[in-house]
Design a protein around this motif. Sequence first.
Motif, PDB file in Angstrom:
ATOM      1  N   PHE A 190       0.828  -1.206   0.000  1.00 31.23           N
ATOM      2  CA  PHE A 190       0.000   0.000   0.000  1.00 31.23           C
ATOM      3  C   PHE A 190       0.863   1.257   0.000  1.00 31.23           C
ATOM      4  CE2 PHE A 190      -3.328  -2.732   2.313  1.00 31.23           C
ATOM      5  CZ  PHE A 190      -3.911  -3.090   1.110  1.00 31.23           C
ATOM      6  N   LEU A 191       1.954   1.238   0.773  1.00 29.65           N
ATOM      7  CA  LEU A 191       2.865   2.384   0.812  1.00 29.65           C
ATOM      8  C   LEU A 191       3.523   2.598  -0.553  1.00 29.65           C
ATOM      9  CD1 LEU A 191       4.589   1.800   4.283  1.00 29.65           C
ATOM     10  CD2 LEU A 191       2.828   3.479   3.733  1.00 29.65           C
ATOM     11  N   THR A 192       3.895   1.498  -1.204  1.00 29.61           N
ATOM     12  CA  THR A 192       4.522   1.603  -2.533  1.00 29.61           C
ATOM     13  C   THR A 192       3.573   2.230  -3.533  1.00 29.61           C
ATOM     14  OG1 THR A 192       5.808  -0.408  -2.091  1.00 29.61           O
ATOM     15  CG2 THR A 192       5.630   0.301  -4.378  1.00 29.61           C
ATOM     16  N   PHE A 193       2.332   1.768  -3.548  1.00 31.71           N
ATOM     17  CA  PHE A 193       1.371   2.292  -4.515  1.00 31.71           C
ATOM     18  C   PHE A 193       1.028   3.752  -4.224  1.00 31.71           C
ATOM     19  CE2 PHE A 193      -2.944   2.582  -6.449  1.00 31.71           C
ATOM     20  CZ  PHE A 193      -2.558   2.303  -7.757  1.00 31.71           C
ATOM     21  N   SER A 194       0.943   4.110  -2.933  1.00 34.67           N
ATOM     22  CA  SER A 194       0.631   5.501  -2.576  1.00 34.67           C
ATOM     23  C   SER A 194       1.729   6.447  -3.038  1.00 34.67           C
ATOM     24  CB  SER A 194       0.427   5.625  -1.062  1.00 34.67           C
ATOM     25  OG  SER A 194       1.649   5.425  -0.371  1.00 34.67           O
ATOM     26  N   MET A 195       2.996   6.022  -2.899  1.00 34.76           N
ATOM     27  CA  MET A 195       4.102   6.870  -3.336  1.00 34.76           C
ATOM     28  C   MET A 195       4.181   6.929  -4.858  1.00 34.76           C
ATOM     29  SD  MET A 195       4.985   8.072  -0.626  1.00 34.76           S
ATOM     30  CE  MET A 195       6.035   9.183  -1.532  1.00 34.76           C
ATOM     31  N   LEU A 196       3.771   5.875  -5.527  1.00 31.35           N
ATOM     32  CA  LEU A 196       3.725   5.893  -6.988  1.00 31.35           C
ATOM     33  C   LEU A 196       2.705   6.925  -7.478  1.00 31.35           C
ATOM     34  CD1 LEU A 196       4.642   4.689  -9.685  1.00 31.35           C
ATOM     35  CD2 LEU A 196       2.871   2.944  -9.422  1.00 31.35           C
ATOM     36  N   VAL A 197       1.534   6.948  -6.830  1.00 25.78           N
ATOM     37  CA  VAL A 197       0.514   7.945  -7.172  1.00 25.78           C
ATOM     38  C   VAL A 197       1.025   9.350  -6.874  1.00 25.78           C
ATOM     39  CG1 VAL A 197      -1.797   8.786  -6.601  1.00 25.78           C
ATOM     40  CG2 VAL A 197      -1.387   6.330  -6.812  1.00 25.78           C
ATOM     41  N   PHE A 198       1.650   9.525  -5.729  1.00 26.38           N
ATOM     42  CA  PHE A 198       2.170  10.837  -5.328  1.00 26.38           C
ATOM     43  C   PHE A 198       3.190  11.351  -6.342  1.00 26.38           C
ATOM     44  CE2 PHE A 198       5.104  13.638  -3.119  1.00 26.38           C
ATOM     45  CZ  PHE A 198       4.263  14.436  -2.356  1.00 26.38           C
ATOM     46  N   LEU A 199       4.146  10.513  -6.714  1.00 25.28           N
ATOM     47  CA  LEU A 199       5.169  10.916  -7.677  1.00 25.28           C
ATOM     48  C   LEU A 199       4.565  11.206  -9.043  1.00 25.28           C
ATOM     49  CD1 LEU A 199       8.042   8.434  -6.730  1.00 25.28           C
ATOM     50  CD2 LEU A 199       8.115  10.921  -6.513  1.00 25.28           C
ATOM     51  N   SER A 200       3.592  10.415  -9.460  1.00 25.43           N
ATOM     52  CA  SER A 200       2.960  10.624 -10.765  1.00 25.43           C
ATOM     53  C   SER A 200       2.280  11.988 -10.834  1.00 25.43           C
ATOM     54  CB  SER A 200       1.938   9.515 -11.039  1.00 25.43           C
ATOM     55  OG  SER A 200       2.558   8.249 -11.057  1.00 25.43           O
ATOM     56  N   VAL A 201       1.616  12.368  -9.753  1.00 27.90           N
ATOM     57  CA  VAL A 201       0.921  13.657  -9.721  1.00 27.90           C
ATOM     58  C   VAL A 201       1.912  14.809  -9.839  1.00 27.90           C
ATOM     59  CG1 VAL A 201      -0.434  15.226  -8.271  1.00 27.90           C
ATOM     60  CG2 VAL A 201      -1.070  12.811  -8.431  1.00 27.90           C
ATOM     61  N   TRP A 202       2.994  14.760  -9.062  1.00 26.29           N
ATOM     62  CA  TRP A 202       3.905  15.904  -9.028  1.00 26.29           C
ATOM     63  C   TRP A 202       4.851  15.939 -10.218  1.00 26.29           C
ATOM     64  CZ3 TRP A 202       2.812  20.024  -6.464  1.00 26.29           C
ATOM     65  CH2 TRP A 202       1.980  19.926  -5.350  1.00 26.29           C
ATOM     66  N   VAL A 203       5.135  14.792 -10.822  1.00 29.60           N
ATOM     67  CA  VAL A 203       5.906  14.802 -12.073  1.00 29.60           C
ATOM     68  C   VAL A 203       5.081  15.435 -13.183  1.00 29.60           C
ATOM     69  CG1 VAL A 203       6.849  13.311 -13.876  1.00 29.60           C
ATOM     70  CG2 VAL A 203       7.414  12.877 -11.503  1.00 29.60           C
ATOM     71  N   SER A 204       3.778  15.173 -13.190  1.00 33.60           N
ATOM     72  CA  SER A 204       2.886  15.792 -14.173  1.00 33.60           C
ATOM     73  C   SER A 204       2.676  17.271 -13.878  1.00 33.60           C
ATOM     74  CB  SER A 204       1.530  15.081 -14.178  1.00 33.60           C
ATOM     75  OG  SER A 204       1.684  13.695 -14.426  1.00 33.60           O
ATOM     76  N   PHE A 205       2.788  17.646 -12.612  1.00 37.41           N
ATOM     77  CA  PHE A 205       2.526  19.032 -12.207  1.00 37.41           C
ATOM     78  C   PHE A 205       3.500  20.023 -12.827  1.00 37.41           C
ATOM     79  CE2 PHE A 205       4.218  22.241  -9.243  1.00 37.41           C
ATOM     80  CZ  PHE A 205       3.136  23.121  -9.179  1.00 37.41           C
TER      81      PHE A 205
END
Length: 308
Positions: A237-252
């Motif tokens: 769950f921690l891995t997937f949450s950080m993947l979502v977090f990084l995806s959002v801010w890389v797109s930002f």
Amino acid sequence: MLIHFLHTDQQECIPCLSQDYPNPERNQCLPKAVTFLSFEDPLGMALACTALFFSVSTVIVLGIFLKHQESAIVKANNKTLSYILLISILLCFLCSFFFIGHPNTASCILQQITFALVFTLAISTILAKTITVILAFRVMKPGRTMRRLFVSGVYNVVIPICVLIQLILSGVWLGTSPPYIDTDVHSEHAQVIILCNKGSVTAFYCVLAYLGTLALGSFTVAFLVRNLPDTFNEAKFLTFSMLVFLSVWVSFIPVYQSTKGKAMVAVEVFSILASSAGLLGCIFFPKCYIILLRPDKNSLRCIKNKQK
């Protein structure tokens, strides 16, 4: 409201001032309307309602964890770190309100500094939870060193150290070139947009780079231990949450650089809400599902069966 009249048939054109714009006949200069991302604006209202919804959701999740703090799933995932993470996620949602409404000097400073510190607190807590998973697994094996580290709670030192580094970066930012109120007279033809200038762009991206480095480190550690036989699949769950977090801010970053005016502020608020919602949903919703709907899995017997 002042209207500047221009004479026709002149030898040369007289341009309007930056805070004015010409009428269709181009013989008058009309004052531009002052605007900003307000709560009355449809976009501002949508973002504010979204932030309020997720803030209430976070409070509900925190209430569920407090009510069931003696249950197996809450204890197994370090309830103290879970409380800290939930509070930091709540602050992440609430800090988005600093970006909506009429900007002033205080809000311009608070929106960036609060954003930097609460997200650092959230990511460093996730890193501490990941380290807890590693130590909890290693402590099952022979060896006094790992056991002492686990019992002493050395993983909790990660949080103040990470926040302190971000605090120093923010202090340098405020000491050199802090955020301030600015106006954008070029993005809209008939409007003057009031917004917050970042001040030192270098300092802003240094803060983002530190957050990105911390998030990437947390993702890497969580990814490497994702297959450890931890209880309730916490590492996954921690891995997937950080993947979502990084995806959002890389797109930002590219989207933020290509937008102007109110849209630029809205992009930052959306990124804050999306990344915070990713952390809340990926880490805590599966646990709430087990607590509320599958109590048969929330037991010591279930934990022992998984560890076999």
